[in-house]
Design a protein around this motif. Structure first.
Motif, PDB file in Angstrom:
ATOM      1  N   SER A 264       0.845  -1.190   0.000  1.00  7.17           N
ATOM      2  CA  SER A 264       0.000   0.000   0.000  1.00  7.17           C
ATOM      3  C   SER A 264       0.879   1.237   0.000  1.00  7.17           C
ATOM      4  CB  SER A 264      -0.929   0.003   1.219  1.00  7.17           C
ATOM      5  OG  SER A 264      -0.177   0.028   2.425  1.00  7.17           O
ATOM      6  N   GLY A 265       0.373   2.307  -0.585  1.00  5.80           N
ATOM      7  CA  GLY A 265       1.135   3.543  -0.664  1.00  5.80           C
ATOM      8  C   GLY A 265       0.424   4.533  -1.558  1.00  5.80           C
ATOM      9  N   THR A 266       1.199   5.404  -2.205  1.00  5.80           N
ATOM     10  CA  THR A 266       0.645   6.473  -3.026  1.00  5.80           C
ATOM     11  C   THR A 266       1.401   6.544  -4.347  1.00  5.80           C
ATOM     12  OG1 THR A 266       0.072   7.749  -1.056  1.00  5.80           O
ATOM     13  CG2 THR A 266       0.100   8.926  -3.153  1.00  5.80           C
ATOM     14  N   PHE A 268       2.179   9.042  -7.479  1.00  2.00           N
ATOM     15  CA  PHE A 268       2.194  10.466  -7.795  1.00  2.00           C
ATOM     16  C   PHE A 268       2.302  10.623  -9.309  1.00  2.00           C
ATOM     17  CE2 PHE A 268       3.829   9.928  -3.560  1.00  2.00           C
ATOM     18  CZ  PHE A 268       3.264  10.972  -2.830  1.00  2.00           C
ATOM     19  N   ARG A 279      -1.326  14.825  -9.439  1.00  2.00           N
ATOM     20  CA  ARG A 279      -2.378  14.013  -8.827  1.00  2.00           C
ATOM     21  C   ARG A 279      -1.732  12.995  -7.901  1.00  2.00           C
ATOM     22  NH1 ARG A 279      -7.101  13.349 -12.005  1.00  2.00           N
ATOM     23  NH2 ARG A 279      -7.692  11.573 -10.726  1.00  2.00           N
ATOM     24  N   ARG A 280      -2.417  12.710  -6.796  1.00  2.00           N
ATOM     25  CA  ARG A 280      -2.006  11.647  -5.868  1.00  2.00           C
ATOM     26  C   ARG A 280      -3.098  10.595  -5.849  1.00  2.00           C
ATOM     27  NH1 ARG A 280       1.053  13.341  -1.046  1.00  2.00           N
ATOM     28  NH2 ARG A 280      -0.352  11.920   0.043  1.00  2.00           N
ATOM     29  N   ILE A 281      -2.729   9.324  -5.999  1.00  2.00           N
ATOM     30  CA  ILE A 281      -3.694   8.225  -5.965  1.00  2.00           C
ATOM     31  C   ILE A 281      -3.180   7.194  -4.962  1.00  2.00           C
ATOM     32  CG2 ILE A 281      -4.859   6.428  -7.269  1.00  2.00           C
ATOM     33  CD1 ILE A 281      -4.434   8.043  -9.782  1.00  2.00           C
ATOM     34  N   ASP A 282      -3.940   6.986  -3.890  1.00  3.08           N
ATOM     35  CA  ASP A 282      -3.580   5.970  -2.909  1.00  3.08           C
ATOM     36  C   ASP A 282      -3.929   4.585  -3.446  1.00  3.08           C
ATOM     37  OD1 ASP A 282      -2.682   7.888  -1.104  1.00  3.08           O
ATOM     38  OD2 ASP A 282      -4.666   8.121  -0.204  1.00  3.08           O
ATOM     39  N   TYR A 283      -3.104   3.606  -3.174  1.00  8.32           N
ATOM     40  CA  TYR A 283      -3.348   2.255  -3.674  1.00  8.32           C
ATOM     41  C   TYR A 283      -3.174   1.238  -2.556  1.00  8.32           C
ATOM     42  CZ  TYR A 283       1.702   1.337  -3.571  1.00  8.32           C
ATOM     43  OH  TYR A 283       2.992   1.148  -3.164  1.00  8.32           O
ATOM     44  N   ARG A 284      -3.791   0.094  -2.735  1.00 11.94           N
ATOM     45  CA  ARG A 284      -3.598  -1.063  -1.859  1.00 11.94           C
ATOM     46  C   ARG A 284      -3.703  -2.306  -2.720  1.00 11.94           C
ATOM     47  NH1 ARG A 284      -3.648  -2.299   3.440  1.00 11.94           N
ATOM     48  NH2 ARG A 284      -4.154  -0.151   3.986  1.00 11.94           N
TER      49      ARG A 284
END
Length: 822
Positions: A264-266, A268, A279-284
């Protein structure tokens, strides 16, 4: 549709807009400086003024801090022609409207949304003197027709000011002052006062209100290999190539394939040409089991397995392997563990690729050959194939670099029409234009609306060097386009003609002398400038001597305050004898040393060479072949156990070393260290039926959810993992052991069992045959009927025959003789 679009904007404005501001209803037409308006704050007592009567409020405007009503298919920008200006100094603002290349599948826009009307709010103290912009100018853009529109606004500031802003408003097509507008872009002006009196200058900065990245949809696709390596593929609703990607800013990459080290993280994402837009998109990561446990199976119904993996596709770290390898991997594996494949096979065309048998469900593979690749996934008796992927090389090592073009123009100033055209000749294929700000366009002509130094290059129609789309030749001469000097300047250059060519011979420079003419010459500075950063102060200068045939531009510039004048002279050098830099030179020697590497299967190996004074060339053979890498190091990912040898040579402009130095990568079999893995215990059972011997091995003690991997002593493992393991007519003296498997973790080996040759034993030896059935039940019916026959009294099975002895048993004929069978 236009009325509906305007009604939609009106409804949004009634909800979101609070103060009401008005625009003068001048309507479309020529600019009228006497009617320009000043937009002040909402609490000002003079909302719209021009030293005259106040007109009634007739329209609503979006305030500067409000967001647009929705995505806009058009990008609006403003740019000033000068970095700073003095009071009374004329400058130019360029307004550009560009239709974005957005796929209709990702976002649909009505044609009415591609039309616009513009209104520019001018700051106090600005006086317009010209340009192509006027209030309520409108256009209709389309992909098939006009894709962009550009307008200019010329003017100057008549008084000192602290801060002010040019604000560009955008409305629907053919709008008037009574329609709704939204803010599209701003150009902020900040006053900077220097220490010298009367030396105040105004610096300009430009900002676009809407970052178009905010209107783009991004999709993250995930993949995880059995070895634990993670991949994220970022797809956008526009072109991926206009963005940069990162997991750890400030480091960004042009590749949309990321390899995170955690679940998990982000992510950019930022625009290449406007890095403040991000844009920032968080993911898991989803839980995807691609290693394969005990198969639940679907019998002959394969639809759950195929539908569950229908989103599966193949991605590549690169589709061009000119100087490197490419890693192919699967994206979109089902998150349901029961649908994960037991085995994955990779193919190049119809050829199955070889890889480690310890990793049957591996979801990635490294390739270094061009071709069409595809994968096959297996689950029990079911299979599934995602789409193919093309890997190309497209590499050449040389091309004919085109000559530099000749460029010219009949007008080097923008005074007459606000624009001028530069022509290029001498290119066999296409012409590319540049100025101090970079790329300006392609074609044999370039329309110029901004002052600056312009030059051109010819491009080749064939590929050049390794993995490039085209190659460019040398730069042409420079054409300097100037803005109109402020009214009252009396400064010009005589004695030389702008654009003239002066000839000289090899190793001889030319003395160029210009004369300043006009009443403003006193105190004016004179500077010569030329190719390679050469410059000289004064009206007279001697150009550097050239040792090769060339035609180079030299520019004389006069400056006094805001007044400037410049001309460009070309010096043509001929008569030079080409010098062979490699005459008498020996080819370089091979690398003095190399560094190999030894790692586990599937690792990235670090190989290097040293001792070359120029470049390196890597090969897979000791002589002949084609090189695949030109740096001093190479990091292949290898899976096949054994030693792979590469060969490295030194190369420079005069040739390549005769011999090549070897460097080796040794792949060893390694198991991932794991703790807490149980050690199984195995038992066997031998069953003999006639000439067939079945040897069944069963493993116990593995934890729930773990699979069992079977090994033959000294020869590796069997495929697939299963429990129990059944061998039919096994080899004599074959020894087998097992390990518990959990993903990439293996437990310790179990006890081993050895199959001993067994002589088939007749279980009926010495036994008496069973007695015949004690009773039967017959039946009498009409022709064509179904008869019900039965027998009883056998302790085991029954055999039906049509004869009293001999023959074969049958289930469909009337009973003639019936005997029990053991």
């Amino acid at each position: 549709m236009a009325r509906l679009y305007r009604l939609f904007l009106l409804l949004i404005a009634l909800v979101t807009v609070q103060p009401s501001l008005a625009l003068p209803e001048d309507g479309p037409g020529k600019p009228n400086p006497s009617k320009s308006r000043i937009l002040k704050s909402a609490d000002s007592t003079d909302l719209l003024s021009n030293r005259g009567p106040i007109e009634p409020l007739r329209s609503r405007l979006f305030l500067k801090d409000q967001k647009p009503t929705g995505p806009d298919p058009i990008r609006f920008t403003m740019r000033a022609s000068k970095d700073s200006v003095a009071i009374g100094e004329e400058f130019e603002i360029t307004i550009t409207a560009e239709l974005l290349n957005i796929s209709p599948q990702s976002m649909f826009f009505f044609e009415e949304q591609k039309a616009f009307t513009l209104k520019l709010l001018l700051p106090e103290g600005f006086q317009q003197t010209g340009g192509t912009y006027y209030d309520y100018v409108s256009a209709n853009l389309s992909k098939a027709g006009q894709r962009s529109a550009t307008y200019t606004l010329k003017g100057y500031f008549s008084s000192q000011l602290s801060t002010s802003t040019f604000t560009l408003l955008r409305g629907p097509g053919n709008a008037t002052g009574s329609d709704l507008y939204i803010k599209a872009a701003t150009l902020a002006i900040a006053n900077q006062i220097e220490e010298q009196p009367h030396a105040a200058r105004i610096a300009t900065t430009s900002s676009t209100v809407i970052c178009q990245i905010d209107n783009v949809y991004f999709t993250l696709l995930f993949s995880r290999t059995q070895a634990g390596k993670r991949y994220i593929v970022v797809n956008s609703s526009s072109h991926n190539s206009v963005y940069e990607y990162s997991l750890d800013p400030p480091t960004y990459s042009l590749s949309n394939v990321l390899t995170p080290s955690v679940d998990s993280g982000t992510v950019f994402i930022r625009m290449k040409d406007r890095q403040v837009c991000m844009r920032r998109i968080d993911y898991r990561f989803p839980t995807v089991l691609s290693g394969g446990g005990p198969s639940s199976g679907f019998g002959m119904d394969c639809s759950p397995f195929q539908v569950g993996n229908s989103a599966l596709s193949i991605y590549a770290s690169t589709t061009n392997i000119c100087s490197t390898s490419s890693t192919l991997f699967l994206v979109g594996l089902s998150t349901d563990p029961t649908l994960a494949p037991d085995k994955v096979e990779w193919y190049r065309g119809d050829t199955k690729l070889d890889w480690s048998a310890d990793d049957p469900a591996r979801a990635d593979i490294t390739v270094n050959q061009e071709g069409v690749y595809h994968a096959k996934l297996y689950k029990s008796s079911c299979s599934f194939e995602p789409s193919t992927i093309q890997i190309a090389t497209n590499c050449t090592t040389s091309c004919t670099v085109p000559e530099s073009p000749t460029i010219s123009t009949t007008n080097t100033t923008l005074c007459t029409a606000g624009t001028t055209t530069i022509n290029a000749t001498g290119c066999l294929h296409s012409t590319v234009w540049y100025n101090e700000n970079g790329y300006q366009g392609e074609g044999n002509t370039l329309s110029v609306t901004q002052a600056g130094k312009y030059y051109a290059k010819c491009t080749s129609g064939a590929t050049c060097n390794e993995c490039t789309e085209y190659c460019e030749g040398a730069s042409s001469g420079t054409v300097v386009v100037t803005s109109c000097p402020p009214t009252g300047c009396n400064l010009s250059i005589t004695g030389l003609t702008n654009g003239q060519t002066i000839a000289t011979t090899c190793n001889n420079g030319v003395t160029l002398t210009g004369t300043c003419t006009g009443s403003d010459c006193t105190g004016a500075s004179a500077t010569w400038s030329g190719a390679g950063g050469w410059s000289s102060i004064g009206l007279s200068a001697t150009t550097p001597a050239q040792t090769a045939t060339s035609k180079l531009p030299y520019t004389l510039t006069l400056v006094k305050g805001a007044c400037t004048s410049s001309i460009t002279i070309y010096v043509s050098t001929t008569g030079c004898t080409p010098v062979d830099p490699c005459a008498g030179a020996s080819p370089p020697t091979s690398p003095s040393s190399t560094q190999g590497d030894s790692k586990c299967s599937g690792s990235s190996f670090s190989l290097s060479a040293s001792g070359c004074s120029s470049s390196y060339r890597w090969y897979t053979v000791s002589s002949g072949g084609s090189s695949f890498n030109s740096s001093s190091s190479y990091s292949p990912v290898l899976s096949t156990v054994g030693t792979t040898t590469y060969y490295v040579s030194c190369s420079n402009a005069c040739g390549e070393s005769v011999t090549r130095t070897p460097v080796s990568a040794t792949v060893t079999t390694c198991q991932t260290p794991c703790t807490g893995m149980p050690t199984p215990t195995i038992t066997s059972q031998t069953v003999v039926s006639g000439t067939t011997v079945t040897w069944t091995l069963t493993a116990q003690n593995c934890a729930p959810g773990q699979s069992v991997r079977w090994y033959r002593v000294g020869q590796g493992n069997f495929i697939p993992d299963e429990n129990p393991k059944v061998f039919t007519n096994p080899e004599a003296n074959m020894s087998v052991y097992a390990k518990c498997v959990n993903g990439a973790c293996l437990g310790d080996a179990s006890n081993s069992l050895t199959y001993n040759t067994t002589t088939p034993v007749d279980p009926c030896a010495g036994a008496s045959p069973p007695a015949s059935p004690s009773s039967t039940q017959g039946e009498s019916k009409c022709s064509g009927s179904t008869f019900s026959l039965s027998a009883s009294g056998c302790s085991s099975s029954y055999g039906w025959y049509t004869t009293t002895s001999g023959g074969a048993h049958s289930l469909v004929v009337p009973v003639i003789a019936l005997f029990c069978r053991p």
